[in-house]
Design a protein around this motif. Sequence first.
Motif, PDB file in Angstrom:
ATOM      1  N   THR A  28       3.337   4.173  -6.943  1.00 49.95           N
ATOM      2  CA  THR A  28       2.548   3.099  -6.143  1.00 49.95           C
ATOM      3  C   THR A  28       1.580   2.839  -6.394  1.00 49.95           C
ATOM      4  OG1 THR A  28       3.418   5.020  -5.031  1.00 49.95           O
ATOM      5  CG2 THR A  28       4.840   3.173  -4.650  1.00 49.95           C
ATOM      6  N   ARG A  29       1.363   4.001  -7.049  1.00 47.40           N
ATOM      7  CA  ARG A  29      -0.459   4.694  -7.417  1.00 47.40           C
ATOM      8  C   ARG A  29      -0.852   3.863  -9.019  1.00 47.40           C
ATOM      9  NH1 ARG A  29      -4.440   7.661  -4.550  1.00 47.40           N
ATOM     10  NH2 ARG A  29      -2.329   7.251  -2.453  1.00 47.40           N
ATOM     11  N   SER A  33      -7.290  -0.278  -1.531  1.00 47.73           N
ATOM     12  CA  SER A  33      -6.832   1.260  -1.804  1.00 47.73           C
ATOM     13  C   SER A  33      -8.766   1.531  -1.345  1.00 47.73           C
ATOM     14  CB  SER A  33      -6.924   1.691  -2.977  1.00 47.73           C
ATOM     15  OG  SER A  33      -5.776   1.004  -3.506  1.00 47.73           O
ATOM     16  N   GLN A  88       1.423   2.187   5.280  1.00 52.04           N
ATOM     17  CA  GLN A  88       1.892   2.603   3.515  1.00 52.04           C
ATOM     18  C   GLN A  88       2.792   0.753   4.116  1.00 52.04           C
ATOM     19  OE1 GLN A  88       4.507   5.747   3.078  1.00 52.04           O
ATOM     20  NE2 GLN A  88       4.331   5.476   1.791  1.00 52.04           N
ATOM     21  N   GLY A  89       3.197   0.124   2.869  1.00 51.65           N
ATOM     22  CA  GLY A  89       4.009  -1.199   2.596  1.00 51.65           C
ATOM     23  C   GLY A  89       2.880  -2.183   3.663  1.00 51.65           C
ATOM     24  N   SER A 115       0.934  -1.385  -0.180  1.00 54.49           N
ATOM     25  CA  SER A 115      -0.038   0.326   0.765  1.00 54.49           C
ATOM     26  C   SER A 115       0.584   1.497   0.016  1.00 54.49           C
ATOM     27  CB  SER A 115      -0.885   0.074   1.497  1.00 54.49           C
ATOM     28  OG  SER A 115      -1.514   1.097   1.035  1.00 54.49           O
ATOM     29  N   ASP A 116       0.378   1.990  -0.398  1.00 55.95           N
ATOM     30  CA  ASP A 116       0.989   3.755  -0.502  1.00 55.95           C
ATOM     31  C   ASP A 116       0.133   4.742   0.639  1.00 55.95           C
ATOM     32  OD1 ASP A 116      -0.685   3.990  -2.300  1.00 55.95           O
ATOM     33  OD2 ASP A 116       0.388   5.468  -3.291  1.00 55.95           O
ATOM     34  N   GLN A 117      -0.690   4.429   0.450  1.00 57.32           N
ATOM     35  CA  GLN A 117      -1.258   4.542   1.855  1.00 57.32           C
ATOM     36  C   GLN A 117      -1.100   5.340   3.241  1.00 57.32           C
ATOM     37  OE1 GLN A 117      -6.052   3.193   0.050  1.00 57.32           O
ATOM     38  NE2 GLN A 117      -5.113   2.483   2.056  1.00 57.32           N
ATOM     39  N   ALA A 118      -1.657   6.517   3.539  1.00 59.71           N
ATOM     40  CA  ALA A 118      -0.845   6.829   4.999  1.00 59.71           C
ATOM     41  C   ALA A 118      -1.431   5.984   6.130  1.00 59.71           C
ATOM     42  CB  ALA A 118      -1.355   8.237   5.637  1.00 59.71           C
TER      43      ALA A 118
END
Length: 191
Positions: free
Chosen positions: A159-160, A110, A14-15, A8-11
Amino acid sequence: MLLHIKPSDQAKIQGNPIFDPVGSNEHIKTALVKLGWQSNILIPPAYRFLGKDIDFGKAGIILESQFSNYPFLLNNVLRSELFFKAGVNFVGHSTNLVVIITKAQMFPASNSTLYYEQAVEQLTALIQHNVFDVPIRLVGLFEQPNTIISAISSVYENTRYSRIIQKRTICKCEVLTSISGSKRCKFRILE
């Protein structure tokens, strides 16, 4: 189909491994094309205001892989309803059935992406009020919770939104139910 995951790249997460729509779509496309389905079928120019293409078609069936944001479900179904009522031909047949494939809520993913249970609620409400005439088949992707499975883990160039793979590996992944009572599971890569 093996579960496809990506970091994941979300706050705040992440990771962490989450559902990978790109890898899942790629797998579905490869499998369906082998079975004689056509993919990325252009929408006729008179209806191009509804988008450029449909995901798959065969013998009057429109099939959409719906792993993006939840409002796209209604877009796909509404335009399919128009194709059905207008008798629009894809691959030589009038539209007579819509199949939607989506992931279950159990998968971390996501933000704001559609999940199967949500699609069931939306479509049920619309069908109860006779909004659609086109026959619809909804297919949900699930995994058995609290198990260790083989999964395909992909890392993409960006990443997105990238579809360019930097690294893809088969790994062991544990699918863990949430302690908090949430319907979402967690993935833990073991190797």
